[in-house]
Design a protein around this motif. Structure first.
Motif, PDB file in Angstrom:
ATOM      1  N   GLY A   1      43.030  34.936  49.005  1.00 20.74           N
ATOM      2  CA  GLY A   1      44.025  35.803  48.380  1.00 20.74           C
ATOM      3  C   GLY A   1      43.445  36.504  47.163  1.00 20.74           C
ATOM      4  N   GLU A   2      42.687  35.695  46.423  1.00 15.83           N
ATOM      5  CA  GLU A   2      42.041  36.241  45.229  1.00 15.83           C
ATOM      6  C   GLU A   2      41.144  37.415  45.602  1.00 15.83           C
ATOM      7  OE1 GLU A   2      42.717  34.771  42.378  1.00 15.83           O
ATOM      8  OE2 GLU A   2      41.298  35.699  41.013  1.00 15.83           O
ATOM      9  N   LEU A   3      40.330  37.211  46.607  1.00 14.95           N
ATOM     10  CA  LEU A   3      39.410  38.279  47.028  1.00 14.95           C
ATOM     11  C   LEU A   3      40.184  39.521  47.447  1.00 14.95           C
ATOM     12  CD1 LEU A   3      36.710  36.341  49.047  1.00 14.95           C
ATOM     13  CD2 LEU A   3      36.364  37.679  46.977  1.00 14.95           C
ATOM     14  N   LEU A   4      41.251  39.258  48.200  1.00 15.11           N
ATOM     15  CA  LEU A   4      42.087  40.375  48.647  1.00 15.11           C
ATOM     16  C   LEU A   4      42.612  41.169  47.445  1.00 15.11           C
ATOM     17  CD1 LEU A   4      42.631  40.705  51.677  1.00 15.11           C
ATOM     18  CD2 LEU A   4      44.998  40.116  51.220  1.00 15.11           C
ATOM     19  N   LEU A   5      43.103  40.433  46.496  1.00 16.74           N
ATOM     20  CA  LEU A   5      43.646  41.092  45.322  1.00 16.74           C
ATOM     21  C   LEU A   5      42.576  41.903  44.606  1.00 16.74           C
ATOM     22  CD1 LEU A   5      46.028  38.385  43.893  1.00 16.74           C
ATOM     23  CD2 LEU A   5      46.628  40.635  44.751  1.00 16.74           C
ATOM     24  N   PHE A   6      41.424  41.288  44.538  1.00 14.03           N
ATOM     25  CA  PHE A   6      40.342  42.026  43.887  1.00 14.03           C
ATOM     26  C   PHE A   6      40.036  43.311  44.647  1.00 14.03           C
ATOM     27  CE2 PHE A   6      38.833  40.348  40.143  1.00 14.03           C
ATOM     28  CZ  PHE A   6      38.915  38.955  40.150  1.00 14.03           C
ATOM     29  N   ALA A   7      40.092  43.238  45.980  1.00 14.88           N
ATOM     30  CA  ALA A   7      39.844  44.438  46.788  1.00 14.88           C
ATOM     31  C   ALA A   7      40.885  45.509  46.493  1.00 14.88           C
ATOM     32  CB  ALA A   7      39.862  44.070  48.267  1.00 14.88           C
ATOM     33  N   VAL A   8      42.150  45.026  46.481  1.00 11.64           N
ATOM     34  CA  VAL A   8      43.235  45.985  46.178  1.00 11.64           C
ATOM     35  C   VAL A   8      43.038  46.587  44.795  1.00 11.64           C
ATOM     36  CG1 VAL A   8      45.686  46.142  45.666  1.00 11.64           C
ATOM     37  CG2 VAL A   8      44.928  44.953  47.719  1.00 11.64           C
ATOM     38  N   ALA A   9      42.720  45.705  43.869  1.00 12.38           N
ATOM     39  CA  ALA A   9      42.512  46.207  42.503  1.00 12.38           C
ATOM     40  C   ALA A   9      41.389  47.222  42.465  1.00 12.38           C
ATOM     41  CB  ALA A   9      42.209  45.027  41.581  1.00 12.38           C
ATOM     42  N   GLY A  10      40.373  46.903  43.208  1.00 13.79           N
ATOM     43  CA  GLY A  10      39.255  47.842  43.247  1.00 13.79           C
ATOM     44  C   GLY A  10      39.683  49.207  43.788  1.00 13.79           C
ATOM     45  N   HIS A  11      40.427  49.128  44.862  1.00  9.81           N
ATOM     46  CA  HIS A  11      40.908  50.373  45.463  1.00  9.81           C
ATOM     47  C   HIS A  11      41.762  51.162  44.473  1.00  9.81           C
ATOM     48  CE1 HIS A  11      42.657  53.155  48.337  1.00  9.81           C
ATOM     49  NE2 HIS A  11      43.865  52.747  47.950  1.00  9.81           N
ATOM     50  N   LEU A  12      42.660  50.455  43.828  1.00 11.40           N
ATOM     51  CA  LEU A  12      43.534  51.132  42.865  1.00 11.40           C
ATOM     52  C   LEU A  12      42.720  51.733  41.729  1.00 11.40           C
ATOM     53  CD1 LEU A  12      46.556  48.664  42.621  1.00 11.40           C
ATOM     54  CD2 LEU A  12      46.522  50.961  43.608  1.00 11.40           C
ATOM     55  N   SER A  13      41.755  50.994  41.275  1.00 12.23           N
ATOM     56  CA  SER A  13      40.905  51.511  40.195  1.00 12.23           C
ATOM     57  C   SER A  13      40.204  52.773  40.634  1.00 12.23           C
ATOM     58  CB  SER A  13      39.857  50.469  39.798  1.00 12.23           C
ATOM     59  OG  SER A  13      40.455  49.255  39.473  1.00 12.23           O
TER      60      SER A  13
END
Lengths: 607, 137
Positions: free
Chosen positions: A31-43
């Protein structure tokens, strides 16, 4: 297992960590990795939006700038044209043409800027279209009209004048709309970026939360593992300790059993040997292994399983030879029922020593008694006058010698008696002793003593039936004679001594009663002790070895009886009593050993 | 052969002093006629001219002890059935039984009271006479 334990007590090895299959943690980490991916995308989108916004702003500003510049140039053109018309010499036609060229250039530039944006092109068109003719007018003016010729220029100026306002309005309108557009565009971009930022923050928060949760879970699991591991290690250590303690105890017990000199055996309820120590090899001639399983009666023929017994018997070795043994038996409880602990001690040496001692005593008694016989005999005869009359002084001296030789004989007798009683544990044969006959013989034996002390003896017979006890006639006689002679000794002249016979279902009770001074308080506790004598200051009464009552006690106890006294009695004096168990049926009736007893323990003490 | 009254005693003891005392007591106090010998051999020789009614034998003697002396007397016709009393300091029960089993009618303990000795012997004699009377038809 024991050596590596200290390390393992603190943390589990790496393999344990690797093998931790914790789905929750893995899920959390995913989940953490997923969130980081999403965050990356948003950034990424945020940055893109920012860049796009900046580009658009720059472009917009460029357009506005170009527009302003154009307007300025157009205004300058108009001004120069006026100056030209007014005949200003500094403003030449070439300069105006040059300016016209610049305007054209700027127009082209503006067109170029908005080439990509149809909306903007549309708007710019609103400027450039009316501007074209105006520029032509300007050109026309410069080309056809001479400087200063206001009349010729007037219609063109007027035409320019008429067209100026719309152009100006268009400029303004374009600028305004462009600025409005920019503002709106900025606001939208700002909003988008804010939204993106919030989302990003949310995602980061979520990621942080996930991270914290995952870490907490991980730490919790780790601690659990640690705790379990520590507990396991502790349990192991405890088991090892107990193991060691048990081993140590077993070693000690083995040492005790195997190094004991006596045979120690565990015997089952059905008299089979369950366990035997090493001493059985030395004493019984069979190793402990051979002895197990055999019946104890193979070694102890008359074994009786009775707890708490100690007795002597002949024990058998494996090769059939015998030896004297002392057996002691204790009881215990095993898993499969009651059992016995049997200890066999070789007492051959002890018995030899006891035999030696008995022989010694026997010899010594003979050696002591032989000269005593002569002394007492001859002095007694002289003292009795059988050898003729003596001078008065000689009579006194002889009397002293006689009395003291008598005492010496008594002392030797008593000492040897005590020694015999001490050594003689097994006891001599028991016979049936008629209590009445016993008392009668005692009275006979003490008659002379009582006569000389002028004390009257009497018998009180309480029960009407015959009373028999089991014992040795001679010894019991000795006991009663001792008590009676004490009673006589401590009675005044003219006093009385009463022997009483009584009994109940189980015991005979014999008592000797005197009416003398009684027993002093301080003497009472010691009375049956050895060498105990009452300190009465009366020479007659303190005569004696002080062994008599201790011998009495020893004999009575050997007969399983009790002896005691009551003193002082209400009527004065003391009563010494014996309780002896009745004998229902005994071996053989006792012979009258009165002569033998009298000879051994003379009680006649001439005063 | 044996009258009811006891008068003649043959006494054997190797200790001179005891012998003196005993003889004195038996003769002067008891009124017996006593032949005293210092050894079993001497006693056997003495029976030629002295026919005792009772043998009084010390047990512990060198050469021939009391039991051996008694055995020797038993082999002589004149003293084959003469009653005998042993005198000894060894009066443990087992020993007394042994002496009795050797043929003595009683055992007198040493040291003995010389004043009581005659009475004791007379009492033993009486008892012996009674037991004889009981058994003879």
């Amino acid at each position: 297992m024991a050596s590596g334990s200290t390390n393992r007590e603190t943390s589990p090895p790496a393999s344990v960590l690797r093998s931790m299959r914790n789905r929750q943690i893995w899920a959390l980490m995913l989940g953490e990795l997923l969130l980081f991916a999403v965050a990356g995308h948003l950034s990424f989108r945020l940055v893109a939006e920012a860049r796009a916004s900046r580009a658009w702003v720059e472009h917009s500003h460029e357009v506005l700038h170009a527009l302003a510049d154009l307007r300025l140039t157009v205004a300058r053109l108009s001004a120069w044209t006026l100056y030209f018309v007014n005949g200003d010499e500094s403003i030449t036609a070439s300069r105006i043409r040059g300016e016209l060229g610049r305007v054209q250039g700027k127009l082209d530039a503006l067109r170029g800027l908005v080439a990509d944006d149809p909306a903007q092109r549309e708007r710019v068109l609103k400027i450039t279209e009316p501007l074209g003719p105006r520029l032509d007018l300007h050109r026309h003016l410069v080309d056809r009209v001479a400087p200063g010729d206001m009349a010729a220029a007037q219609p063109i100026v007027r035409a320019l004048g008429r067209g100026a306002d719309p152009v100006r309005a268009s400029f303004a309108e374009l600028a305004t709309s462009e600025r409005d557009k920019l503002a709106a565009r900025n606001a939208a971009s700002e909003a988008t970026m804010q939204r993106l930022l919030v989302l990003l923050l949310a995602v980061f928060a979520a990621a942080l939360l996930f991270g914290v949760l995952a870490t907490l879970q991980f730490l919790y699991r780790l601690r659990l593992q640690n705790t379990r591991w520590r507990e396991l290690a502790q349990a192991n250590a405890e088991i090892a300790r107990q193991h060691e303690a048990v081993r140590r105890t077993t070693r000690r017990l083995d040492a005790v059993l195997d190094n004991a000199h006596d045979v120690i055996m565990l015997v089952s309820g059905d008299l089979k040997v369950v366990m035997a120590n090493e001493a059985s090899a030395a004493l019984l001639g069979a190793s402990s292994g051979d002895v197990v399983g055999r019946s104890i009666t193979e070694f102890l023929p008359s074994f009786e399983a009775a707890e708490g017994r100690i007795w002597l018997q002949q024990a058998l070795r494996a090769d059939g030879t015998e030896f004297s043994a002392e057996i002691s038996v204790g009881g215990c409880q095993l898993e499969d029922g009651p059992a016995f602990v049997c200890i066999i001690r070789d007492v051959t040496e002890r018995q030899k020593l006891e035999q030696l001692k008995d022989d010694f005593v026997s010899t010594v008694s003979h050696e002591l008694r032989t000269p005593l016989t002569s002394i007492r005999g001859s002095v007694g005869l002289v003292a009795s006058g059988a050898a003729g009359d003596l001078p008065v002084k000689a009579r006194d001296l002889i009397e002293i010698a006689h009395k003291n030789s008598q005492q010496l004989i008594e002392l030797v007798n008593d000492l040897l008696d005590i020694q015999k009683l001490d050594a003689d544990r097994a006891g001599s044969g028991r016979e049936r002793v008629d209590v009445r006959r016993l008392v009668g013989s005692v009275v006979d034996a003490c008659r002379e003593l009582a006569r000389q002390a002028q004390v009257e003896m009497s018998i009180e017979d309480g029960s009407g039936r015959p009373i028999d006890v089991a014992g040795e006639f001679g010894r019991l006689q000795q006991v009663l004679i001792n008590l009676v002679s004490n009673a006589i000794k401590f009675s005044d002249q003219g006093g009385r001594v009463v022997l009483s016979i009584a009994g109940d279902e189980t015991h005979a009770v014999l008592a000797v009663r005197d009416f003398g001074p009684g027993i002093p308080d301080e003497f009472r506790p010691r009375i049956f002790g050895r060498f105990a004598r009452a300190e009465t200051g009366d020479a007659r009464r303190t005569r004696g070895t002080g062994l008599g009552l201790s011998i009495v006690k020893a004999i009575v106890e050997r007969h399983d009886g009790e002896v005691g006294f009551d003193s002082p009695l209400p009527d004065g004096g003391s009563r010494f009593w014996l309780r002896l168990p009745l004998q229902a049926a005994a071996a053989q009736p006792a012979d009258d050993r009165s002569s033998f007893a009298v000879g051994e323990h003379p009680i006649v003490v001439p005063t | 052969m044996q009258s009811d009254m006891l008068t003649k005693i043959l006494y054997v003891d190797d200790d001179d002093d005891i012998r003196t005392v005993a003889v004195f007591a038996l003769e002067a106090v008891g009124g017996f006629e006593v032949a005293a010998c210092a050894s079993g051999r001497e006693a056997l020789a003495r029976t030629v001219d002295f026919a005792p009614q009772l043998l009084l034998l010390d047990v512990m003697m060198p050469d021939m002890d009391g039991p051996a002396t008694l055995a020797a007397f038993r082999r002589v016709a004149a003293t084959a059935s003469t009653p005998a009393i042993f005198m000894t300091a060894k009066v443990q029960r087992t020993e007394v039984d042994r002496f009795l089993s050797l043929g003595a009618i009683d055992v007198i303990a040493k040291p003995f009271d010389p004043m009581a000795l005659p009475g004791t012997i007379r009492a033993i004699w009486e008892r012996f006479r009674c037991s004889i009377a009981d058994t003879t038809p």
